[in-house]
Design a protein around this motif. Structure first.
Motif, mmCIF file in Angstrom:
data_model
loop_
_atom_site.group_PDB
_atom_site.id
_atom_site.type_symbol
_atom_site.label_atom_id
_atom_site.label_comp_id
_atom_site.label_asym_id
_atom_site.label_seq_id
_atom_site.Cartn_x
_atom_site.Cartn_y
_atom_site.Cartn_z
ATOM 1 N N SER A 20 -102.073 43.707 -10.047
ATOM 2 C CA SER A 20 -102.324 44.519 -8.526
ATOM 3 C C SER A 20 -103.927 44.062 -8.213
ATOM 4 C CB SER A 20 -102.428 45.950 -8.937
ATOM 5 O OG SER A 20 -102.844 46.648 -7.796
ATOM 6 N N CYS A 21 -104.107 44.053 -6.968
ATOM 7 C CA CYS A 21 -105.338 43.732 -6.222
ATOM 8 C C CYS A 21 -105.504 44.881 -5.128
ATOM 9 C CB CYS A 21 -105.145 42.499 -5.650
ATOM 10 S SG CYS A 21 -106.844 41.987 -4.728
ATOM 11 N N ALA A 22 -106.485 45.871 -5.529
ATOM 12 C CA ALA A 22 -106.739 46.631 -4.584
ATOM 13 C C ALA A 22 -108.236 46.315 -3.641
ATOM 14 C CB ALA A 22 -106.933 47.927 -5.274
ATOM 15 N N ARG A 70 -97.010 43.894 -0.558
ATOM 16 C CA ARG A 70 -98.332 44.863 -0.114
ATOM 17 C C ARG A 70 -98.034 46.072 0.517
ATOM 18 N NH1 ARG A 70 -101.424 41.167 3.594
ATOM 19 N NH2 ARG A 70 -102.783 42.808 3.957
ATOM 20 N N ASP A 71 -99.103 47.012 0.265
ATOM 21 C CA ASP A 71 -99.095 48.192 0.850
ATOM 22 C C ASP A 71 -100.351 48.208 1.745
ATOM 23 O OD1 ASP A 71 -99.553 50.823 1.231
ATOM 24 O OD2 ASP A 71 -98.656 51.534 -0.749
ATOM 25 N N LYS A 74 -102.558 51.359 1.418
ATOM 26 C CA LYS A 74 -103.528 51.432 0.232
ATOM 27 C C LYS A 74 -104.217 50.001 0.107
ATOM 28 C CE LYS A 74 -100.452 54.476 -2.270
ATOM 29 N NZ LYS A 74 -99.548 54.485 -3.485
ATOM 30 N N ASN A 75 -103.996 49.326 1.212
ATOM 31 C CA ASN A 75 -104.942 47.884 1.109
ATOM 32 C C ASN A 75 -104.756 47.395 -0.397
ATOM 33 O OD1 ASN A 75 -106.315 47.992 3.465
ATOM 34 N ND2 ASN A 75 -107.957 49.419 2.937
ATOM 35 N N THR A 76 -103.432 47.209 -0.781
ATOM 36 C CA THR A 76 -103.177 46.455 -2.146
ATOM 37 C C THR A 76 -102.256 45.528 -1.874
ATOM 38 O OG1 THR A 76 -103.608 48.660 -3.086
ATOM 39 C CG2 THR A 76 -102.152 47.107 -4.193
ATOM 40 N N ILE A 78 -99.655 43.309 -4.590
ATOM 41 C CA ILE A 78 -98.864 43.461 -5.853
ATOM 42 C C ILE A 78 -98.186 41.823 -5.994
ATOM 43 C CG2 ILE A 78 -97.090 44.134 -7.258
ATOM 44 C CD1 ILE A 78 -99.662 46.049 -6.596
ATOM 45 N N CYS A 94 -107.190 37.339 -6.930
ATOM 46 C CA CYS A 94 -106.551 37.766 -5.585
ATOM 47 C C CYS A 94 -107.918 37.171 -4.622
ATOM 48 C CB CYS A 94 -106.404 39.347 -5.470
ATOM 49 S SG CYS A 94 -107.783 40.135 -6.057
#
Length: 120
Positions: A20-22, A70-71, A74-76, A78, A94
């Motif tokens: 995961s990359c936030a 991606r979400d 949530k600026n994420t 996966i 990322c």
């Protein structure tokens, strides 16, 4: 933008991991791009990217095994990694594009990297 990657670890061949990359920052000043990796003694290579609209691109070596999603809320981003192989062992990073303060160009921003180790 600041990128926080998580989810790496040690897994046996055939197993799965989820990275995961936030991203934190002004959502109008960056574009999350996807994942790259670097194995010992090798150059950094693209793993998978995804646009804000959901279009994806994968390295041939991971097609059919990895899935990027991606979400946007949530600026994420996966990366679901299945059927892992020892050759997938690498540090995974990322990446995002950051808009310069002048708004005239973009530059790369990288997360801190997360180690993925696949044992045979």
């Amino acid at each position: 933008v600041q990128l926080q990657a998580s989810g790496g670890g040690l897994v046996q061949a055939g197993g799965s991991l989820r990275l995961s990359c936030a991203a934190a920052g002004n959502r109008f000043s960056f574009r999350l791009k996807g994942w790259y990796r670097q194995a010992p003694g090798k150059q950094c290579e693209l793993v998978a990217t995804i646009t804000s609209g959901g279009s994806t691109n994968y390295a041939d070596s991971v097609k059919g095994r990895f899935t990027i999603s991606r979400d946007n809320a949530k600026n994420t981003v996966i990366l679901q990694m299945d059927s892992l192989k020892p050759e997938d062992t690498a540090v995974y990073y990322c990446k995002a594009d950051q808009l310069t303060p002048s708004g005239s160009s973009w530059y790369d921003v990288w997360g801190q990297g997360t180690q993925v180790t696949v044992s045979s």
